[in-house]
Every structure is written in structure tokens, then in C-alpha cells.
Scaffold this motif. Structure first.
Motif, PDB file in Angstrom:
ATOM      1  N   THR A  45     -11.854   9.931   2.271  1.00 39.13           N
ATOM      2  CA  THR A  45     -11.542  11.265   1.764  1.00 39.13           C
ATOM      3  C   THR A  45     -12.565  11.777   0.756  1.00 39.13           C
ATOM      4  N   ARG A  46     -13.169  10.877   0.000  1.00 37.09           N
ATOM      5  CA  ARG A  46     -14.097  11.282  -1.051  1.00 37.09           C
ATOM      6  C   ARG A  46     -15.547  10.952  -0.734  1.00 37.09           C
ATOM      7  N   GLY A  47     -15.768  10.088   0.256  1.00 34.63           N
ATOM      8  CA  GLY A  47     -17.107   9.608   0.527  1.00 34.63           C
ATOM      9  C   GLY A  47     -17.345   8.270  -0.146  1.00 34.63           C
ATOM     10  N   GLY A  48     -18.515   7.714   0.103  1.00 30.43           N
ATOM     11  CA  GLY A  48     -18.841   6.412  -0.453  1.00 30.43           C
ATOM     12  C   GLY A  48     -18.485   5.299   0.522  1.00 30.43           C
ATOM     13  N   ALA A  49     -18.617   4.087   0.062  1.00 30.99           N
ATOM     14  CA  ALA A  49     -18.401   2.921   0.913  1.00 30.99           C
ATOM     15  C   ALA A  49     -16.952   2.449   0.834  1.00 30.99           C
ATOM     16  N   ALA A  50     -16.490   1.845   1.927  1.00 30.62           N
ATOM     17  CA  ALA A  50     -15.165   1.240   1.986  1.00 30.62           C
ATOM     18  C   ALA A  50     -15.317  -0.234   1.636  1.00 30.62           C
ATOM     19  N   ASP A  51     -15.018  -0.588   0.401  1.00 28.09           N
ATOM     20  CA  ASP A  51     -15.125  -1.977  -0.053  1.00 28.09           C
ATOM     21  C   ASP A  51     -13.811  -2.694   0.235  1.00 28.09           C
ATOM     22  N   MET A  52     -13.889  -3.767   1.030  1.00 23.83           N
ATOM     23  CA  MET A  52     -12.695  -4.521   1.396  1.00 23.83           C
ATOM     24  C   MET A  52     -12.963  -6.012   1.205  1.00 23.83           C
ATOM     25  N   VAL A  53     -11.877  -6.782   1.109  1.00 22.65           N
ATOM     26  CA  VAL A  53     -11.981  -8.225   0.932  1.00 22.65           C
ATOM     27  C   VAL A  53     -11.698  -8.883   2.275  1.00 22.65           C
ATOM     28  N   GLY A  54     -12.671  -9.656   2.764  1.00 29.70           N
ATOM     29  CA  GLY A  54     -12.531 -10.246   4.084  1.00 29.70           C
ATOM     30  C   GLY A  54     -12.341 -11.748   4.055  1.00 29.70           C
ATOM     31  N   PRO A  55     -12.155 -12.317   5.255  1.00 29.97           N
ATOM     32  CA  PRO A  55     -12.369 -11.729   6.568  1.00 29.97           C
ATOM     33  C   PRO A  55     -11.302 -10.697   6.942  1.00 29.97           C
ATOM     34  N   ALA A  65      -2.179  12.153   0.644  1.00 31.30           N
ATOM     35  CA  ALA A  65      -2.120  12.133  -0.814  1.00 31.30           C
ATOM     36  C   ALA A  65      -3.507  12.092  -1.413  1.00 31.30           C
ATOM     37  N   ALA A  66      -4.407  11.307  -0.821  1.00 35.15           N
ATOM     38  CA  ALA A  66      -5.776  11.222  -1.334  1.00 35.15           C
ATOM     39  C   ALA A  66      -6.507  12.545  -1.177  1.00 35.15           C
ATOM     40  N   GLN A  67      -6.294  13.228  -0.051  1.00 33.35           N
ATOM     41  CA  GLN A  67      -6.929  14.526   0.165  1.00 33.35           C
ATOM     42  C   GLN A  67      -6.399  15.573  -0.810  1.00 33.35           C
ATOM     43  N   ALA A  68      -5.116  15.502  -1.135  1.00 31.28           N
ATOM     44  CA  ALA A  68      -4.561  16.437  -2.110  1.00 31.28           C
ATOM     45  C   ALA A  68      -5.173  16.238  -3.477  1.00 31.28           C
ATOM     46  N   THR A  69      -5.458  14.989  -3.821  1.00 36.68           N
ATOM     47  CA  THR A  69      -6.103  14.695  -5.096  1.00 36.68           C
ATOM     48  C   THR A  69      -7.510  15.263  -5.134  1.00 36.68           C
ATOM     49  N   VAL A  70      -8.215  15.162  -4.018  1.00 40.36           N
ATOM     50  CA  VAL A  70      -9.570  15.718  -3.945  1.00 40.36           C
ATOM     51  C   VAL A  70      -9.551  17.222  -4.151  1.00 40.36           C
ATOM     52  N   ARG A  71      -8.593  17.898  -3.495  1.00 40.38           N
ATOM     53  CA  ARG A  71      -8.492  19.361  -3.580  1.00 40.38           C
ATOM     54  C   ARG A  71      -8.145  19.820  -4.992  1.00 40.38           C
ATOM     55  N   SER A  72      -7.351  18.982  -5.697  1.00 41.32           N
ATOM     56  CA  SER A  72      -6.933  19.394  -7.050  1.00 41.32           C
ATOM     57  C   SER A  72      -8.067  19.156  -8.059  1.00 41.32           C
ATOM     58  N   TYR A 125       0.863  -1.182   0.000  1.00 40.58           N
ATOM     59  CA  TYR A 125       0.000   0.000   0.000  1.00 40.58           C
ATOM     60  C   TYR A 125       0.897   1.229   0.000  1.00 40.58           C
ATOM     61  N   GLY A 126       0.319   2.369  -0.287  1.00 37.71           N
ATOM     62  CA  GLY A 126       1.100   3.593  -0.279  1.00 37.71           C
ATOM     63  C   GLY A 126       0.338   4.721  -0.937  1.00 37.71           C
ATOM     64  N   PRO A 127       0.863   5.944  -0.862  1.00 36.89           N
ATOM     65  CA  PRO A 127       0.191   7.099  -1.472  1.00 36.89           C
ATOM     66  C   PRO A 127      -0.039   6.884  -2.959  1.00 36.89           C
ATOM     67  N   GLY A 128      -1.279   6.980  -3.390  1.00 41.94           N
ATOM     68  CA  GLY A 128      -1.613   6.851  -4.796  1.00 41.94           C
ATOM     69  C   GLY A 128      -1.605   5.432  -5.328  1.00 41.94           C
ATOM     70  N   VAL A 129      -1.418   4.440  -4.464  1.00 52.37           N
ATOM     71  CA  VAL A 129      -1.381   3.039  -4.909  1.00 52.37           C
ATOM     72  C   VAL A 129      -2.813   2.510  -4.904  1.00 52.37           C
ATOM     73  N   ASP A 130      -3.408   2.417  -6.082  1.00 51.18           N
ATOM     74  CA  ASP A 130      -4.821   2.025  -6.148  1.00 51.18           C
ATOM     75  C   ASP A 130      -5.017   0.515  -6.158  1.00 51.18           C
ATOM     76  N   LYS A 131      -3.963  -0.253  -6.434  1.00 52.84           N
ATOM     77  CA  LYS A 131      -4.088  -1.715  -6.431  1.00 52.84           C
ATOM     78  C   LYS A 131      -3.697  -2.249  -5.054  1.00 52.84           C
ATOM     79  N   SER A 132      -4.469  -1.887  -4.065  1.00 51.43           N
ATOM     80  CA  SER A 132      -4.220  -2.268  -2.688  1.00 51.43           C
ATOM     81  C   SER A 132      -5.531  -2.608  -2.017  1.00 51.43           C
ATOM     82  N   PHE A 133      -5.504  -3.573  -1.104  1.00 49.55           N
ATOM     83  CA  PHE A 133      -6.698  -3.907  -0.341  1.00 49.55           C
ATOM     84  C   PHE A 133      -7.218  -2.715   0.462  1.00 49.55           C
ATOM     85  N   LEU A 134      -6.336  -1.758   0.748  1.00 53.15           N
ATOM     86  CA  LEU A 134      -6.706  -0.637   1.611  1.00 53.15           C
ATOM     87  C   LEU A 134      -7.187   0.584   0.850  1.00 53.15           C
TER      88      LEU A 134
END
Length: 317
Positions: free
Chosen positions: A181-191, A310-317, A164-173
Motif C-alpha cells: 500500500t505504501r511502497g518499499g520492500a516486503a520484509d518477512m521472516v522465513g522460510p 485499513a492500510a490504504q485508508a491510513t495512506v489516504r489520511s 494478524y488484522g487491520p492495523g496490527v503492526d506486530k504481525s509477520f504479515l
């Protein structure tokens, strides 16, 4: 200092390695299919040499590999096309050998192990992949290690856990970070409460640069473990704590992944790898640290802070 070529540079790991080389003031080469994409990512860095390649053209592979002392191979493929991994490795190896490249480091995964027999898993754990993706990753590793054994090139593999990391979209997190940061649901793979580990992507580059320059590293496999054992739920709660928002949590288990896969090819491909959530492969990287010394690992709270920033900066931009 050796000049390193990053094959597959445009991905998250490639960016991390490039940043580590840049911090040392070392010229490096970035290799990919699209000059436009490479220029967008690295064009502002005077240390970066941009080279395109076509892995189906032996001359193009040889040209892309010519004049470097080491290749770091982090070429990704579509999740539904894992059969390309050994094919692309074979073509790249042939081109690298023809170009006289002395060394190659492959960024690997835990997939070749299959289900773990021990916790934590050391590098000598049997490779018994029970999934197609695991078999393809094992075949990819075997090609490089066989080339080393034959004296064609010095080869080594660095296996990573989930990252995981700033701007890493291919992450479970990532979906939880975006939801906070943007709203919506947090979709995660469980358990979500099973032990898990994540490596913070910016921590990978400095390790790779040290490893690729270490003569004793070649001819075997190494592990880089995450910043300790945690759970996805603990990290979700850390995201909530730092963001001050609690997005709705939607957890997909194997059954839901299978149903979603009827409409979403990526979800369909995730089904066979679901065991990594229920039977996690937790890595022992003591051998790596004995070889190159202590490894810096960003604590999870700090990694989450940087991801949210990083995600919040993307929202602001």
C-alpha cells in the motif's frame, strides 16, 4: 451479565474483546498504565470505564480489579523483557484475589510447548519450553492455574497462534501489507513455505467473551486455532493478487536475524523463537468448539482484504 475488566486493553487483542463487548451493549473496564492512551482508544465509548493501574502498587492493582466479575489478562511486555510476565501476573493475581474477583482468563501463546511432538497440537501436549520466552510464559500460566487449584480464583488460559488484522503492526504479515500500500520492500521472516496458521484478531474477541462466561471453561487450557493451515508465501501472493502490486520480497532467515540483532534488539530477541517458523505449532481447537459451539473464523482472503483496506485508508489520511 458479568462485568469484565481488560488488563492490557490498549493492545490489538484488547481492542477485539472490547469490540465484542460493545456489540453486546455490555459495560466493561479498560485498565492500563496511561490514562491518555486509554482515553485515545476508548474515550468515545460510553460503555468503557477507564482505570489506570500501577502493577508495582498493590493498592492500585486491587482498586483496578475491584467491582468486576472477571479479568481478561492480555498485558504485553517488551520482547526483551519477558522476565516480567510471571512477575506481573503474580502481582495482578494477588490484587484480583484481594479484590474478590471470581474469574480470570489469560490470553496465552504457543511458546510454553516448545517444539511440537505432534501435528496438530492439542491442549494435552507436553509443555517443554526450550527458550527463555517459553519458560516465562509457562511460569505465567502456572501461577494462574495454581491459584485455581488452590481455590483462590477461577482461572483459565486461551492460547493463540500468530495473529494478524487491520492495523496490527506486530504481525509477520504487516510489512508485506504496508509495502503493498505504501511502497518499499516486503520484509518477512522465513522460510516462507513451511505450514503456518494465523488467527484474525477481530475473530478473537467474540470467542473470549463466550469463554469467560462459560463456567466449565475454568481450570484448564484452551486453543483457538487460525483459519486453517497456510504458508506465509501463499498469504504474500494473496496480498499481491488483491493489491495489484508485487513489492520486493526480502526474507530473513535465522542467520540474517542474528546479524540484524547486532544492531536491532527486537531482531536479536526473535532469534530464539525462529523455530516457530521452521517447526510450526499448528493447533487443534476442537475441544474449544465442543465447549462453546462453532467458532467464526474469517477466511484468509477476506482477512487480507480488510488489512489492505485499513492500510490504504491510513495512506489516504
Amino acid at each position: 451479565m458479568s462485568k469484565i475488566a481488560l488488563f492490557g486493553a490498549a493492545g490489538a487483542i484488547g481492542h477485539s474483546i472490547a469490540a465484542a463487548l460493545r456489540a453486546q451493549g455490555r459495560p466493561y473496564r479498560v485498565v492500563g498504565r496511561s490514562r491518555q492512551a486509554l482515553a485515545a482508544n476508548f474515550g468515545a465509548d460510553p460503555l468503557a470505564e477507564i482505570v489506570t493501574w500501577n502493577p508495582d502498587d498493590p493498592d492500585a492493582v486491587r482498586t483496578a480489579a475491584s467491582g468486576v466479575d472477571a479479568i481478561v489478562y492480555c498485558v504485553g511486555v517488551d520482547y526483551s523483557k519477558f522476565e516480567l510476565h510471571p512477575e506481573l501476573m503474580r502481582k495482578t493475581l494477588d490484587g484480583a484475589v484481594a479484590a474478590g474477583v471470581p474469574r480470570m482468563l489469560l490470553i496465552g501463546t504457543v511458546y510454553p510447548y516448545g517444539r511440537p511432538h505432534t501435528t496438530p497440537v492439542r491442549e494435552d501436549h507436553p509443555r517443554e519450553p526450550h527458550t527463555f520466552k517459553g519458560r516465562m510464559r509457562k511460569a505465567q500460566e502456572d501461577l494462574l492455574l495454581a491459584a485455581h487449584a488452590e481455590g483462590r480464583i477461577q482461572g483459565t488460559v486461551l492460547r493463540l497462534p500468530d495473529f494478524y488484522g487491520p492495523g496490527v503492526d506486530k504481525s509477520f504479515l504487516d510489512r508485506a501489507i504496508q509495502a503493498a500500500t505504501r511502497g518499499g520492500a516486503a520484509d518477512m521472516v522465513g522460510p516462507l513455505d513451511k505450514p503456518h496458521e494465523f488467527v484474525f484478531v477481530p475473530d478473537v474477541g467474540p470467542v473470549v467473551v463466550r469463554l469467560v462466561d462459560t463456567a466449565e471453561a475454568y481450570g484448564r487450557v484452551w486453543h483457538l486455532a487460525g483459519a486453517g493451515v497456510t504458508t506465509q508465501r501463499e498469504l504474500y501472493e494473496e496480498i499481491v493478487r488483491q493489491s495489484g502490486r508485487r513489492p520486493k520480497l526480502r526474507v530473513a532467515g535465522k542467520t540474517l536475524l542474528r546479524l540484524a540483532g547486532l544492531f536491532n534488539p527486537f531482531m536479536r530477541e526473535m532469534v530464539e523463537m525462529h523455530y516457530l517458523v521452521t517447526d510450526p505449532v499448528l493447533m487443534d481447537d476442537s475441544a474449544l468448539q465442543q465447549l462453546i459451539g462453532p467458532v467464526g473464523k474469517t477466511p484468509y482472503p477476506e482477512g487480507i482484504r480488510q488489512c489492505l483496506q485499513a492500510a490504504q485508508a491510513t495512506v489516504r489520511s
